[in-house]
Motif scaffolding. Structure first.
Motif, PDB file in Angstrom:
ATOM      1  N   PHE A 129       1.636   4.314   5.386  1.00 54.55           N
ATOM      2  CA  PHE A 129       2.596   4.609   6.448  1.00 54.55           C
ATOM      3  C   PHE A 129       3.469   3.394   6.744  1.00 54.55           C
ATOM      4  N   VAL A 130       2.892   2.201   6.649  1.00 52.77           N
ATOM      5  CA  VAL A 130       3.683   0.986   6.876  1.00 52.77           C
ATOM      6  C   VAL A 130       4.792   0.877   5.838  1.00 52.77           C
ATOM      7  N   THR A 131       4.506   1.243   4.587  1.00 48.56           N
ATOM      8  CA  THR A 131       5.555   1.188   3.562  1.00 48.56           C
ATOM      9  C   THR A 131       6.675   2.176   3.861  1.00 48.56           C
ATOM     10  N   ALA A 166       3.534  -6.396  -0.224  1.00 49.19           N
ATOM     11  CA  ALA A 166       4.978  -6.232  -0.405  1.00 49.19           C
ATOM     12  C   ALA A 166       5.309  -6.076  -1.886  1.00 49.19           C
ATOM     13  N   HIS A 167       4.630  -6.837  -2.754  1.00 48.46           N
ATOM     14  CA  HIS A 167       4.838  -6.723  -4.203  1.00 48.46           C
ATOM     15  C   HIS A 167       4.493  -5.325  -4.664  1.00 48.46           C
ATOM     16  N   LEU A 168       3.416  -4.781  -4.150  1.00 47.84           N
ATOM     17  CA  LEU A 168       3.013  -3.421  -4.505  1.00 47.84           C
ATOM     18  C   LEU A 168       4.062  -2.421  -4.035  1.00 47.84           C
ATOM     19  N   ALA A 169       4.548  -2.596  -2.818  1.00 45.94           N
ATOM     20  CA  ALA A 169       5.565  -1.682  -2.284  1.00 45.94           C
ATOM     21  C   ALA A 169       6.861  -1.760  -3.078  1.00 45.94           C
ATOM     22  N   PRO A 217       7.131   5.585  -3.753  1.00 44.19           N
ATOM     23  CA  PRO A 217       6.560   5.928  -2.441  1.00 44.19           C
ATOM     24  C   PRO A 217       5.496   7.020  -2.498  1.00 44.19           C
ATOM     25  N   GLY A 218       5.665   8.003  -3.369  1.00 46.50           N
ATOM     26  CA  GLY A 218       4.706   9.081  -3.451  1.00 46.50           C
ATOM     27  C   GLY A 218       3.359   8.670  -4.013  1.00 46.50           C
ATOM     28  N   GLN A 219       3.309   7.527  -4.707  1.00 42.56           N
ATOM     29  CA  GLN A 219       2.057   7.037  -5.281  1.00 42.56           C
ATOM     30  C   GLN A 219       1.425   5.919  -4.453  1.00 42.56           C
ATOM     31  N   MET A 220       2.044   5.602  -3.326  1.00 46.59           N
ATOM     32  CA  MET A 220       1.598   4.430  -2.583  1.00 46.59           C
ATOM     33  C   MET A 220       0.167   4.573  -2.077  1.00 46.59           C
ATOM     34  N   ALA A 221      -0.165   5.715  -1.477  1.00 45.66           N
ATOM     35  CA  ALA A 221      -1.514   5.897  -0.944  1.00 45.66           C
ATOM     36  C   ALA A 221      -2.554   5.830  -2.051  1.00 45.66           C
ATOM     37  N   SER A 222      -2.280   6.458  -3.197  1.00 44.07           N
ATOM     38  CA  SER A 222      -3.253   6.429  -4.291  1.00 44.07           C
ATOM     39  C   SER A 222      -3.374   5.039  -4.886  1.00 44.07           C
ATOM     40  N   ALA A 223      -2.289   4.263  -4.894  1.00 42.89           N
ATOM     41  CA  ALA A 223      -2.366   2.891  -5.399  1.00 42.89           C
ATOM     42  C   ALA A 223      -3.249   2.038  -4.488  1.00 42.89           C
ATOM     43  N   PHE A 224      -3.065   2.170  -3.188  1.00 48.68           N
ATOM     44  CA  PHE A 224      -3.937   1.444  -2.261  1.00 48.68           C
ATOM     45  C   PHE A 224      -5.384   1.906  -2.397  1.00 48.68           C
TER      46      PHE A 224
END
Length: 409
Positions: free
Chosen positions: A333-335, A129-132, A137-144
């Protein structure tokens, strides 16, 4: 910092400091924890419990405790500042691991194992959640993907060191893991600023639905993702436990083989996971996630019928592809589907599939393994993955129309 190449400095600046602290901590803790994780079943059955069935029951205790605490932890994450939750969770896990280093009975080990599960229940939804909250949003997959890569760095080295420790003193791995968790907590305390909940989040929480009969609709997407992800976590539950016993019966130097398989997987993840995510990030999530089910299906069949180490090492390529593009996209996808004021609960609910599979999977899988062999066990897992692939694809096809992908860059 000024000595670094300009392109690398730009890359560092693209993400907030939180991500780089997480990368440091995940690398450190994965290095220490993977020293014993591949050999945990063998360690308990040979040194403490003496029984395969009792060992599997003990291993199922941690995910059982996580299931009981998950919804509570997710709601707590949405009410308490993230940094505080991260520190408490890391300290709980650290003290639990410290106790495991000195546990000399199966009962003591079980209690500490449950305590470690409680810490994980607090840490995982809070960290995601902190990461989200801080990553676009566009960088979320690369951050994970970066986080998974950092874990893979430790996971590539840890099992090889674990072979040495297992032959010398396996309990030392728990001590090293405890130290790494305390160092991780110190890094969070030092480098991550406290993050009070915004007023809008506090107000939204007051209106957020509770788990009552009329509120299930708000949580239905999270529950659906959790249920449809069970085949994947069931596959991983078997690879983390019963695969060790299966390979003990099929490969001559099984300890070295296990360490080599995990190390090769870790190296491949380090080299290719971030690139795979970047290359595929514009593709529909439903196809990427469905393809990951197909990769896991082929790997399960490989574990069932292949007894050649070189071929098993080749199967790790498929495992890395599935894990990189599928699991990372699933988190991203959850984010996309989680309301801002319910991110902690959504991550807690969707992540429960790991706990369910790790609670039931090892024990049920051991019954099949002991009575019918590992070939049938992993064939059954492969069949479940096929069913899961079709169901997940149909669900995501509908959801992608409601939650379009935010592009990076």
């Amino acid at each position: 910092m000024h000595l670094l190449p300009a392109s690398f400095r730009k890359f560092i600046a693209e993400y907030p400091a939180l991500l780089w602290v997480r990368l440091f901590g995940e690398t450190l803790t994965s290095l220490s924890s993977t020293m014993i994780a591949p050999f945990l079943v063998l360690y308990l059955s040979e040194n403490i419990s003496g029984s395969v069935t009792l060992t599997m029951l003990v291993i199922g205790l941690q995910p059982f405790s996580e299931i009981l605490l998950t919804l509570f932890a997710g709601g707590l994450t949405d009410r308490i500042r993230r940094k505080t939750m991260l520190l408490v969770a890391l300290l709980i896990q650290g003290f639990a691991m410290l106790g495991m280093a000195f546990a000399d009975s199966i009962a003591a080990f079980a209690v500490l194992y449950v305590l470690n599960g409680a810490g994980r229940s607090l840490f995982i939804p809070a960290s995601r959640a902190h990461l989200a909250d801080t990553i676009p949003p566009g960088q979320m997959a690369s951050a994970f993907a970066l986080l998974n890569t950092s874990s893979s760095i430790g996971a590539a080295i840890g099992p090889l060191l674990g072979v040495i420790l297992y032959k010398y003193d396996p309990a030392m791995a728990f001590l090293f893991t405890a130290i790494s968790l305390f160092v991780y907590a110190a890094a969070v305390l030092w480098k991550i600023p406290q993050t009070p909940l915004p007023e809008w989040a506090e107000a939204a929480h007051e209106k957020a639905p509770r788990f009552s009969r009329g509120a299930w609709k708000a949580y239905r997407p999270a529950l659906a993702i959790m249920t449809l992800s069970l085949p994947i976590s069931l596959f991983y539950a078997q690879t983390e436990t019963n695969l060790q016993l299966h390979m003990k019966n099929t490969l001559p130097d099984y300890l070295q083989a296990l360490a080599l398989l995990i190390a090769v997987k870790g190296i491949l993840l380090i080299l290719f996971e971030f690139l795979l995510v970047k290359w595929t990030q514009h593709m529909p999530a439903r196809w990427l996630i469905t393809a990951s089910y197909g990769c896991f299906f082929l790997v399960a069949l490989g574990y069932a019928y292949i007894d050649s180490l070189p071929l098993l090492l080749a199967m790790q390529v498929l495992l890395v592809i599935g894990e990189s593009v599928g699991l990372t996209q699933l988190l991203a996808f959850v984010t996309r589907i989680a309301p801002s004021s319910m991110r902690g609960r959504y991550f807690a609910i969707t992540g429960t599939h790991w706990d369910i599979s790790r609670m039931c999977g090892p024990y049920l899988g051991s019954l099949v393994l002991l009575h019918y062999g590992g070939t049938l066990l992993f064939t059954i897992v492969a069949g479940i993955l096929v069913i899961g692939a079709f169901a997940m694809h149909r669900y995501l096809t509908v959801k992608e129309k409601t939650f379009p992908l935010a592009q990076e860059g």
